[in-house]
Scaffold this active site. Structure first.
Site, PDB file in Angstrom:
ATOM      1  N   ASP A 132      16.381  26.577  90.588  1.00 49.64           N
ATOM      2  CA  ASP A 132      15.491  26.748  91.741  1.00 49.64           C
ATOM      3  C   ASP A 132      16.124  27.670  92.793  1.00 49.64           C
ATOM      4  O   ASP A 132      17.344  27.710  92.920  1.00 49.64           O
ATOM      5  CB  ASP A 132      15.204  25.367  92.347  1.00 49.64           C
ATOM      6  CG  ASP A 132      13.961  25.368  93.210  1.00 49.64           C
ATOM      7  OD1 ASP A 132      13.264  26.407  93.268  1.00 49.64           O
ATOM      8  OD2 ASP A 132      13.674  24.329  93.829  1.00 49.64           O
ATOM      9  N   HIS A 178      14.192  36.459  90.555  1.00 46.35           N
ATOM     10  CA  HIS A 178      14.131  35.976  89.168  1.00 46.35           C
ATOM     11  C   HIS A 178      15.072  36.798  88.283  1.00 46.35           C
ATOM     12  O   HIS A 178      15.723  36.260  87.391  1.00 46.35           O
ATOM     13  CB  HIS A 178      12.697  36.048  88.635  1.00 46.35           C
ATOM     14  CG  HIS A 178      11.751  35.121  89.360  1.00 46.35           C
ATOM     15  ND1 HIS A 178      12.055  33.804  89.612  1.00 46.35           N
ATOM     16  CD2 HIS A 178      10.507  35.319  89.881  1.00 46.35           C
ATOM     17  CE1 HIS A 178      11.045  33.237  90.267  1.00 46.35           C
ATOM     18  NE2 HIS A 178      10.091  34.139  90.445  1.00 46.35           N
ATOM     19  N   LEU A 236      26.445  25.777  70.516  1.00 44.92           N
ATOM     20  CA  LEU A 236      25.618  25.406  71.669  1.00 44.92           C
ATOM     21  C   LEU A 236      24.155  25.464  71.253  1.00 44.92           C
ATOM     22  O   LEU A 236      23.737  26.430  70.616  1.00 44.92           O
ATOM     23  CB  LEU A 236      25.852  26.406  72.821  1.00 44.92           C
ATOM     24  CG  LEU A 236      24.984  26.220  74.065  1.00 44.92           C
ATOM     25  CD1 LEU A 236      25.430  24.979  74.850  1.00 44.92           C
ATOM     26  CD2 LEU A 236      25.066  27.447  74.987  1.00 44.92           C
TER      27      LEU A 236
HETATM   28  C1  FPP Z   1      12.310  28.620  90.589  1.00 41.07           C
HETATM   29  O1  FPP Z   1      12.575  29.448  91.685  1.00 41.07           O
HETATM   30  C2  FPP Z   1      12.487  29.376  89.375  1.00 41.07           C
HETATM   31  C3  FPP Z   1      11.509  29.638  88.479  1.00 41.07           C
HETATM   32  C4  FPP Z   1      10.120  29.183  88.652  1.00 41.07           C
HETATM   33  C5  FPP Z   1      11.758  30.452  87.290  1.00 41.07           C
HETATM   34  C6  FPP Z   1      13.143  30.373  86.711  1.00 41.07           C
HETATM   35  C7  FPP Z   1      13.271  31.556  85.865  1.00 41.07           C
HETATM   36  C8  FPP Z   1      14.333  32.348  85.743  1.00 41.07           C
HETATM   37  C9  FPP Z   1      15.663  32.098  86.322  1.00 41.07           C
HETATM   38  C10 FPP Z   1      14.170  33.590  84.950  1.00 41.07           C
HETATM   39  C11 FPP Z   1      13.997  33.352  83.489  1.00 41.07           C
HETATM   40  C12 FPP Z   1      15.210  32.747  82.929  1.00 41.07           C
HETATM   41  C13 FPP Z   1      15.736  33.037  81.740  1.00 41.07           C
HETATM   42  C14 FPP Z   1      17.056  32.499  81.441  1.00 41.07           C
HETATM   43  C15 FPP Z   1      15.083  33.875  80.756  1.00 41.07           C
HETATM   44  P1  FPP Z   1      11.427  29.685  92.745  1.00 41.07           P
HETATM   45  O2  FPP Z   1      10.766  30.963  92.412  1.00 41.07           O
HETATM   46  O3  FPP Z   1      10.510  28.513  92.800  1.00 41.07           O
HETATM   47  O4  FPP Z   1      12.287  29.800  94.037  1.00 41.07           O
HETATM   48  P2  FPP Z   1      11.833  29.385  95.500  1.00 41.07           P
HETATM   49  O5  FPP Z   1      11.624  27.895  95.488  1.00 41.07           O
HETATM   50  O6  FPP Z   1      13.002  29.797  96.321  1.00 41.07           O
HETATM   51  O7  FPP Z   1      10.578  30.154  95.810  1.00 41.07           O
END
Ligand code: FPP
Length: 258
Positions: A19, A36, A130
């Site tokens: 997050d 991201h 893994l």
């Molecule tokens: C939450 O941050 C994160 C997500 C919804 C997506 C997580 C995805 C990635 C890290 C990229 C894909 C990963 C791989 C390994 C292929 P948020 O956008 O909700 O953050 P915020 O709460 O600060 O808005």
């Protein structure tokens, strides 16, 4: 992923709610997708060091079933990142003994993402160092509902239900790995419909670090805290706590993937 091969006190299943990508980007005056993108780099760092820290299975929450509610451009961007990551990393995973799996619905994913995942799953299925699971279009409650329907009246035990759930995830016949350590970054302290069944006895670790800033030292710190937890699984303390300390980080270790 049978119990005998890795589910002992030293090798664990860690699951991460990654997050804070959006906040990281916004704080830097960048578009959310940049967060991201940086989040993908954090995932690569964690995947690289996880086995050395005693992690045998790692589940990353890459896209929840509720994330479809985000603006279409962000969803497209996330899907493209997942596809790019999987295609780019598959060879390394194959070489390094990392088995790649996806859990979640596949029918709503773009065809090219599905194809990338399926290719990675098939090429890496012998990986024994893994097991790396991406939760994609994932909802734990949806999975539980489907598993209940699938198991029906045959569902006589927790074990049987865990197998039904594994089938729903597309890994039939494999016992579901219980989560030992669940990490959530960016200061939020909720589960967000992630691995609810598997986390029944998970140790929870919350850190204010935003996901793009998360690295080896953060994972090492989470593992150190985990190893000091007293896990009795509802029983009495029978000396199961306090696993040996982790080996010290090698000098200047902030390992990067090539
Ligand atoms: C939450 O941050 C994160 C997500 C919804 C997506 C997580 C995805 C990635 C890290 C990229 C894909 C990963 C791989 C390994 C292929 P948020 O956008 O909700 O953050 P915020 O709460 O600060 O808005």
């Amino acid at each position: 992923m049978t119990q005998s091969t890795w589910h002992d006190e030293k090798l664990i299943h860690a699951a991460i709610i990654m997050d804070g990508n959006g906040r990281w980007a916004t704080a830097k005056g960048m578009p959310r997708i940049a967060g991201h993108r940086a989040g993908v780099q954090a995932a690569r760092r964690v995947i690289e060091v996880a086995p050395d820290l005693g992690i045998r299975a790692l589940t990353l929450y890459a896209f929840s079933a509720d994330n479809w509610k985000r603006p279409a451009a962000e969803v497209r961007g996330l899907m493209a990142l997942v596809e790019h990551f999987v295609r780019r990393e598959v060879e390394r995973c194959e070489r390094q003994g990392v088995e790649v799996l996806a859990v979640g619905r596949r029918d709503r994913l773009p065809r090219s993402v599905r194809a990338a995942i399926e290719e990675a799953e098939s090429r890496t299925r012998r990986g024994a160092k893994l097991t790396l699971r991406f939760a994609l279009d994932y909802s734990s409650r949806d999975a539980l509902v489907q598993a209940a329907a699938l198991a029906g009246s045959d569902c006589a035990s927790r074990e049987a239900f865990a197998y039904a759930l594994a089938s729903v995830y597309g890994t039939p016949g494999r016992r579901l790995p219980e989560v030992d350590l669940l990490i959530r970054t960016a200061g939020e302290q909720r589960l967000s419909d992630f691995l609810l069944w598997e986390s029944a006895y998970a140790e929870l670790h919350f850190t204010p670090t935003l996901w793009p800033d998360f690295g080896e030292e953060d994972l090492r710190a989470a593992m150190s805290v985990y190893r000091q937890r007293n896990r009795t699984f509802g029983g009495l303390d029978e000396g199961r706590h306090a696993l040996p300390a982790l080996p010290a980080a090698p000098n200047g270790s902030q390992r990067r993937l090539a």
